[in-house]
Write a protein that holds these residues in place. Structure first.
Motif, PDB file in Angstrom:
ATOM      1  N   ARG B  63      10.322   2.159 -22.048  1.00  0.00           N
ATOM      2  CA  ARG B  63       8.920   2.262 -22.483  1.00  0.00           C
ATOM      3  C   ARG B  63       8.710   1.176 -23.530  1.00  0.00           C
ATOM      4  NH1 ARG B  63       5.740   6.161 -21.136  1.00  0.00           N
ATOM      5  NH2 ARG B  63       4.548   6.086 -23.072  1.00  0.00           N
ATOM      6  N   ILE B  64       8.136   0.087 -23.062  1.00  0.00           N
ATOM      7  CA  ILE B  64       8.002  -1.082 -23.924  1.00  0.00           C
ATOM      8  C   ILE B  64       6.607  -1.124 -24.538  1.00  0.00           C
ATOM      9  CG2 ILE B  64       8.150  -3.610 -24.011  1.00  0.00           C
ATOM     10  CD1 ILE B  64       9.827  -3.424 -21.404  1.00  0.00           C
ATOM     11  N   GLY B  65       6.541  -1.368 -25.836  1.00  0.00           N
ATOM     12  CA  GLY B  65       5.261  -1.587 -26.503  1.00  0.00           C
ATOM     13  C   GLY B  65       5.099  -3.070 -26.791  1.00  0.00           C
ATOM     14  N   VAL B  66       3.957  -3.636 -26.395  1.00  0.00           N
ATOM     15  CA  VAL B  66       3.720  -5.052 -26.645  1.00  0.00           C
ATOM     16  C   VAL B  66       2.526  -5.186 -27.589  1.00  0.00           C
ATOM     17  CG1 VAL B  66       3.212  -7.300 -25.617  1.00  0.00           C
ATOM     18  CG2 VAL B  66       4.541  -5.615 -24.326  1.00  0.00           C
ATOM     19  N   TYR B  67       2.705  -5.939 -28.675  1.00  0.00           N
ATOM     20  CA  TYR B  67       1.641  -6.107 -29.662  1.00  0.00           C
ATOM     21  C   TYR B  67       1.295  -7.578 -29.755  1.00  0.00           C
ATOM     22  CZ  TYR B  67       2.905  -1.397 -30.310  1.00  0.00           C
ATOM     23  OH  TYR B  67       3.156  -0.089 -30.028  1.00  0.00           O
ATOM     24  N   ILE B  68       0.035  -7.859 -29.519  1.00  0.00           N
ATOM     25  CA  ILE B  68      -0.385  -9.256 -29.480  1.00  0.00           C
ATOM     26  C   ILE B  68      -1.306  -9.511 -30.660  1.00  0.00           C
ATOM     27  CG2 ILE B  68      -1.592 -10.982 -28.090  1.00  0.00           C
ATOM     28  CD1 ILE B  68      -0.788  -8.641 -25.797  1.00  0.00           C
ATOM     29  N   CYS B  69      -0.972 -10.513 -31.432  1.00  0.00           N
ATOM     30  CA  CYS B  69      -1.679 -10.769 -32.682  1.00  0.00           C
ATOM     31  C   CYS B  69      -2.772 -11.811 -32.502  1.00  0.00           C
ATOM     32  CB  CYS B  69      -0.685 -11.241 -33.737  1.00  0.00           C
ATOM     33  SG  CYS B  69      -1.385 -11.196 -35.383  1.00  0.00           S
ATOM     34  N   ARG B  70      -3.932 -11.542 -33.128  1.00  0.00           N
ATOM     35  CA  ARG B  70      -4.984 -12.571 -33.129  1.00  0.00           C
ATOM     36  C   ARG B  70      -4.752 -13.575 -34.258  1.00  0.00           C
ATOM     37  NH1 ARG B  70      -8.392  -7.927 -32.665  1.00  0.00           N
ATOM     38  NH2 ARG B  70      -9.184  -7.691 -30.558  1.00  0.00           N
ATOM     39  N   CYS B  71      -4.063 -13.121 -35.287  1.00  0.00           N
ATOM     40  CA  CYS B  71      -3.875 -13.917 -36.508  1.00  0.00           C
ATOM     41  C   CYS B  71      -5.224 -14.428 -37.015  1.00  0.00           C
ATOM     42  CB  CYS B  71      -2.915 -15.083 -36.298  1.00  0.00           C
ATOM     43  SG  CYS B  71      -2.306 -15.741 -37.878  1.00  0.00           S
ATOM     44  N   GLY B  72      -6.110 -13.496 -37.292  1.00  0.00           N
ATOM     45  CA  GLY B  72      -7.467 -13.886 -37.673  1.00  0.00           C
ATOM     46  C   GLY B  72      -8.136 -14.501 -36.470  1.00  0.00           C
ATOM     47  N   GLY B  73      -7.989 -15.718 -36.243  1.00  0.00           N
ATOM     48  CA  GLY B  73      -8.472 -16.388 -35.054  1.00  0.00           C
ATOM     49  C   GLY B  73      -7.492 -17.485 -34.693  1.00  0.00           C
ATOM     50  N   ASN B  74      -6.477 -17.621 -35.542  1.00  0.00           N
ATOM     51  CA  ASN B  74      -5.479 -18.671 -35.344  1.00  0.00           C
ATOM     52  C   ASN B  74      -4.903 -18.658 -33.944  1.00  0.00           C
ATOM     53  OD1 ASN B  74      -4.824 -20.348 -37.728  1.00  0.00           O
ATOM     54  ND2 ASN B  74      -4.718 -18.335 -38.699  1.00  0.00           N
ATOM     55  N   ILE B  75      -4.744 -17.459 -33.412  1.00  0.00           N
ATOM     56  CA  ILE B  75      -4.215 -17.353 -32.062  1.00  0.00           C
ATOM     57  C   ILE B  75      -5.354 -17.128 -31.076  1.00  0.00           C
ATOM     58  CG2 ILE B  75      -2.802 -15.908 -30.531  1.00  0.00           C
ATOM     59  CD1 ILE B  75      -0.923 -15.484 -32.987  1.00  0.00           C
ATOM     60  N   SER B  76      -6.241 -16.171 -31.404  1.00  0.00           N
ATOM     61  CA  SER B  76      -7.243 -15.743 -30.420  1.00  0.00           C
ATOM     62  C   SER B  76      -8.345 -16.773 -30.190  1.00  0.00           C
ATOM     63  CB  SER B  76      -7.839 -14.395 -30.834  1.00  0.00           C
ATOM     64  OG  SER B  76      -8.302 -14.449 -32.154  1.00  0.00           O
ATOM     65  N   ASP B  77      -8.484 -17.770 -31.064  1.00  0.00           N
ATOM     66  CA  ASP B  77      -9.470 -18.816 -30.786  1.00  0.00           C
ATOM     67  C   ASP B  77      -9.055 -19.661 -29.584  1.00  0.00           C
ATOM     68  OD1 ASP B  77     -10.938 -17.955 -32.867  1.00  0.00           O
ATOM     69  OD2 ASP B  77     -10.485 -19.626 -34.229  1.00  0.00           O
ATOM     70  N   VAL B  78      -7.773 -19.650 -29.288  1.00  0.00           N
ATOM     71  CA  VAL B  78      -7.285 -20.455 -28.164  1.00  0.00           C
ATOM     72  C   VAL B  78      -6.800 -19.557 -27.022  1.00  0.00           C
ATOM     73  CG1 VAL B  78      -5.601 -22.212 -27.456  1.00  0.00           C
ATOM     74  CG2 VAL B  78      -6.617 -22.313 -29.747  1.00  0.00           C
ATOM     75  N   VAL B  79      -5.955 -18.605 -27.379  1.00  0.00           N
ATOM     76  CA  VAL B  79      -5.364 -17.742 -26.358  1.00  0.00           C
ATOM     77  C   VAL B  79      -6.300 -16.571 -26.089  1.00  0.00           C
ATOM     78  CG1 VAL B  79      -3.423 -16.197 -25.869  1.00  0.00           C
ATOM     79  CG2 VAL B  79      -3.022 -18.362 -27.047  1.00  0.00           C
ATOM     80  N   ASP B  80      -6.560 -16.289 -24.835  1.00  0.00           N
ATOM     81  CA  ASP B  80      -7.368 -15.134 -24.471  1.00  0.00           C
ATOM     82  C   ASP B  80      -6.485 -13.890 -24.583  1.00  0.00           C
ATOM     83  OD1 ASP B  80      -8.819 -13.128 -23.315  1.00  0.00           O
ATOM     84  OD2 ASP B  80      -9.557 -14.356 -21.645  1.00  0.00           O
ATOM     85  N   VAL B  81      -6.429 -13.345 -25.796  1.00  0.00           N
ATOM     86  CA  VAL B  81      -5.456 -12.290 -26.075  1.00  0.00           C
ATOM     87  C   VAL B  81      -5.737 -11.015 -25.276  1.00  0.00           C
ATOM     88  CG1 VAL B  81      -4.653 -13.076 -28.328  1.00  0.00           C
ATOM     89  CG2 VAL B  81      -6.759 -11.752 -28.177  1.00  0.00           C
ATOM     90  N   GLU B  82      -7.020 -10.751 -25.011  1.00  0.00           N
ATOM     91  CA  GLU B  82      -7.347  -9.541 -24.235  1.00  0.00           C
ATOM     92  C   GLU B  82      -6.767  -9.669 -22.834  1.00  0.00           C
ATOM     93  OE1 GLU B  82      -8.566  -7.023 -25.659  1.00  0.00           O
ATOM     94  OE2 GLU B  82      -9.331  -7.934 -27.514  1.00  0.00           O
TER      95      GLU B  82
END
Ligand code: FAD
Ligand code: SF4
Ligand code: SF4
Lengths: 166, 671
Positions: B63-82
């Protein structure tokens, strides 16, 4: 497949040097192609020959071993690594797998330019070569595993000592 | 869980399945296709996704939990985290995949530990910034949730994805998915690991009794830790014993040294050995064995002393650069001095002296030349005898020169002072004042280009005229005019070079930087630690520093060392070689590859009631390089935490077209 060929590049980056070096590239807002996949390793001396060949057989088109060079924190590891990659390269050459698909290089923690240069060079080479011959890689992998197994000493097991004999 | 190594598979003659990892780039469509495919397969049960099935066989309970960080927008401004979350949720074994704005925040970390408790997670992935920043943080969060911290895997989607592929959001998103799926692949092959616990000897060895060593020793002893301070000279204080008043405080160096020496002398926790040398060092954090040879006995006889210490602080300092014979006429002309020689000359002259007399001659003009032996350039400077070129800046010579220049102008206003520099690096607090004051006091500045250092010659009038020198410079401050100045003393602004500690470097396996000084793990994140656990750096052994920086570094090293002693035993990352006794035949191929004495040996042991020879790892001595792993014909030795099968799984995650599906591995796993 009408898509243009995009090679998959695997970078084996040492935790002390090249991995932070790759971080530095991102921190400096420099870009490189997203088909470059970086795995953190303690020292690439860990990998047996068949690991590399297996990666090719799974569809990795090129492998960049980004090590520490003379800054390697482990005793003797870099020399061993260099010798092992030399041997792998000559085996690939003899087996018909293009040796431009493997490269050993040293990347330091701030070597942004070197990292970008190496990635660009590998990328160019792979575009020229096209996709890796996975069947061939698999054949070479098997041969390599067989060779490794054959290196086991002929005697089956070390003769077991008697319980009381010590 | 199965730890089957796929090199050991039995399917010798089966054909290779090569349908995965086909070339192709349209990742958007690819992701959509995969989601669609996985949904359909899920609906069409019982013939559900092959991958799921295969996975079920391998490890029914994952049972793996995966947590994806937006880092404010540092990550989510580029990577489509959803989209990343949506996709990895489809990977067999993933119980939950969540996006969080700051995973490292308290609420972020709580989400992880709560999910472990309430969702029964047994593996965790966080995709966020570089592991150097928060891998430890998240291992901690995982441990607080009651899970073994080594069932955690970190994925770097900031430094190596969003920041590196800013203009390729689709590619960045696809890469994030693949890297997470690689981590998940690795987690299928991990086993809980225990940190290595070893007894911790609560005593520190400080090598070098300059201000760095004195400060580190007294700070440590102040925390109740026993210290062995070994100084090679017959006196404590190091180079400060030679200087007069030191910038920026203008306190007498001897006072400063006396303060520190008194603090050390007062403390019963510190044992000082003068005229002593550390001969051998072996062992590891918490357990270093050292042998010291001492000449400090009453009649100068050599004494030997053995000690066990838990930590070692390297405070061996620097050496001043000594110019080569003839370099700027050094040793050719007696009126050419190094900076330390000049500092000592000034110090030796009585306070009420009206003239500066050197070698019985009255000095009327002095030139200071910056960067002698520092900031050397290939092709311009001669490498020293060991072939080294000192390309670094020694950082203390600029301010020392200005301090001395100002002192000359203040004490002997009749002396003309000329300063030849490439630029002035008075970087520390209060140091710029020396430049301002020296300018006001009439010091004349010339600026040369590093590629064209000034030429120093004996003036034509030559020796008859007091051994006068002429200095010719292409002066950047007057737009490249060639100017010549006559002086009767030249001070070479010599800097620092690494100490002579080759024996210690080799024995302790310390890393040295390109500059030859001891090298830290990371200049910003771990500035006083070295790659060898339990060894710390204090002061100029690490590179040029002024007193303030030296003391700050020494204080930091002391605190680091003290925190190592907070526990009864030392805990090490269990990244060491491990032998699988079900495979090992004791053939010792591995042993021949290991360069760490005692780390890997063939020993006799009882296996299944029989006495046999097998490889055995001493976890305390194994450095974890893995050199042994590659050569074993039985794949019986591997590196904990970084095993070959784990790397294989990661490669599959990267190469596979169906995220998380091992790429036909059971078919190609021929041994
Ligand atoms: C000319 C000059 C002037 C300076 N003036 C100033 C100033 O005014 N203000 C300022 O802030 N900074 C000044 N500095 C810098 C200052 O000297 C250093 O910051 C300071 O000396 C560093 O202290 P340390 O303990 O690191 O090294 P050191 O002073 O070099 O001490 C190291 C000690 O370790 C001992 N040692 C070496 N090897 C071994 C071994 N193998 N075993 C045992 N012991 C060993 C040495 O004998 C020595 O006692 C100046 C530097 C120079 C070159
Ligand atoms: S975990 Fe890392 S990536 Fe996420 S918010 Fe914190 S610093 Fe940023
Ligand atoms: S990992 Fe390195 S240090 Fe450890 S046993 Fe193997 S070769 Fe020796």
């Amino acid at each position: 497949m009408s898509n243009p060929f995009v090679p998959k590049i695997l970078v084996l980056a040492t935790e002390k040097c090249a991995y932070p070096g790759a971080d530095a590239v991102g921190k400096a807002h420099q870009e490189y192609p997203s088909n470059v996949y970086i795995l953190r390793v303690m020292s690439p001396v860990l990998f047996p020959e068949d690991f590399f060949l297996r990666s090719y057989s799974r569809g990795i088109d090129g492998i960049l071993i980004a090590a520490c060079g003379s800054d390697c924190p482990y005793h003797g590891a870099y020399d061993r690594l260099a010798a092992r990659i030399d041997q792998l390269t000559s085996r690939m050459n003899a087996g018909g797998l293009e040796i431009e698909r493997i490269r050993l290089t040293a990347i330091c923690t701030v070597c942004i330019k070197a990292f970008l240069k190496e990635v660009a060079m590998m990328s160019d080479n792979l575009h020229r070569l096209g996709p890796v011959d996975r069947q061939l890689a698999e054949q070479l992998r098997r041969a390599s595993v067989e060779r490794l197994q054959a290196s086991a000493r002929s005697r089956e097991l070390v003769p077991a000592l008697q319980g009381g004999l010590r | 869980m199965s730890y089957q190594n796929d090199h050991q598979g039995q399917h010798e003659d089966e054909p290779v399945e090569l349908e995965c990892g086909e070339p192709g780039r349209d990742e958007e469509a690819y992701v959509r296709k995969q989601i669609e495919l996985a949904r359909r397969q899920a609906d069409a049960s019982p013939s559900a996704a092959i991958a799921a099935q295969q996975h079920q066989e391998d490890s029914p309970s994952l049972r793996i939990g995966v947590y994806i960080c937006r880092c404010g927008g540092n990550i989510s401004d580029v990577v489509d985290v959803e989209r990343v979350a949506e996709t990895v949720r489809l990977i067999p074994g993933v119980a939950t995949a969540k996006v969080h704005t700051f995973v490292c925040s308290d609420p972020g970390q709580h989400t992880i530990s709560d999910d472990i408790l309430y969702e029964n997670l047994d593996r965790v992935v966080v995709a966020s910034c570089t592991p150097f920043l928060h891998e430890q943080t998240f291992r901690g969060a995982v441990a607080r949730g009651g899970m073994n911290p080594y069932l955690y895997e970190h994925v770097n989607i900031r430094e190596q994805v969003s920041w590196a592929h800013r203009h390729d959001p689709a590619g960045a998103t696809s890469k994030a998915i693949r890297m997470i799926s690689a981590a998940i692949g690795k987690l299928r092959h991990v086993a809980p690991l225990d940190q290595i616990k070893l007894p911790n000897h609560r005593r520190a060895l400080v090598i070098g009794g300059g201000i760095a060593g004195l400060k580190a020793a007294s700070d440590l002893a102040g925390r109740g830790i026993k210290v062995l301070l070994v100084e090679i000279a017959d006196k404590l204080g190091g180079h400060l014993n030679q200087w007069g008043r030191v910038y920026p405080s203008e306190r007498a160096a001897e006072e400063l040294v006396a303060d520190l020496v008194n603090a050390v002398g007062r403390n019963p926790n510190i044992e000082v050995l003068l005229s002593s040398k550390v001969k051998t060092v072996s062992g590891f954090i918490g357990n270093f064995k050292v042998a010291v040879e001492s000449q400090s006995g009453a009649n100068g006889a050599t004494q030997k002393l053995n000690a066990v210490v838990g930590a070692i602080i390297m405070a061996t300092g620097f050496r001043p650069y000594i110019p080569q014979d003839g370099e700027f006429l050094y040793r050719t002309e007696p009126t050419v001095l190094t900076l330390p020689e000049f500092v000592q000359l000034m110090r030796s002259i009585s306070h009420d002296a009206k003239r500066l007399v050197y070698k019985e001659k009255n000095v009327r003009n002095i030139a200071f030349l910056h960067c002698v032996g520092s900031r050397q350039l290939d092709g311009v400077h001669e490498p020293s005898t060991d072939g080294r070129l000192n390309s670094y800046c020694s950082r203390t010579c600029c301010t020392t020169i200005l301090q001395q220049a100002l002192a000359v102008r203040t004490r002997f206003p009749q002396i003309g002072v000329f300063d030849f520099n490439q630029d002035i690096r008075t970087y520390g607090r209060g140091e710029e004042d020396y430049y301002a004051q020296a300018s006001r006091a009439g010091v004349v500045f010339f600026r040369y280009n590093g590629e064209e250092p000034p030429r120093v010659e004996i003036t034509p009038a030559g020796r008859a005229k007091d051994g006068a020198l002429s200095i010719t410079v292409k002066d950047a401050l007057t737009w490249g005019q060639e100017l010549t100045v006559g002086v009767d003393m030249l001070v070479l602004g010599t800097g620092m070079i690494p100490g002579q500690i080759q024996d210690l470097i080799e024995q302790m396996k310390l890393a040295i930087g390109e500059d030859g000084f001891l090298q830290e793990v990371h200049p910003k994140l771990r500035p006083v630690e070295v790659a060898v656990n339990g060894v710390l750096l204090a002061g100029t052994a690490q590179g040029p520093m002024n007193i303030q920086e030296t003391l700050a570094a020494a204080g930091a090293a002391a605190v680091k060392a003290a925190s190592m002693f907070a526990t009864e035993s030392v805990e090490l990352n269990p990244y060491v070689a491990a032998v699988d006794l079900t495979r090992c035949t004791g053939e010792a191929q591995c042993v021949t590859q290991c360069d760490y004495e005692g780390a890997l040996q063939i020993v006799q042991m009882e296996v299944d009631g029989e006495w046999v020879e097998r490889a055995q790892v001493n976890a305390g001595l194994c450095a974890g390089c893995g050199a042994c792993v590659a050569v074993c014909p039985h794949r019986a030795i591997d590196l904990n935490g970084w095993r070959i099968d784990q790397f294989d799984a990661m490669v599959d995650g990267i190469a596979a077209d169906i995220p998380g599906r091992e790429c036909g591995s059971e078919l190609v796993s021929i041994h």
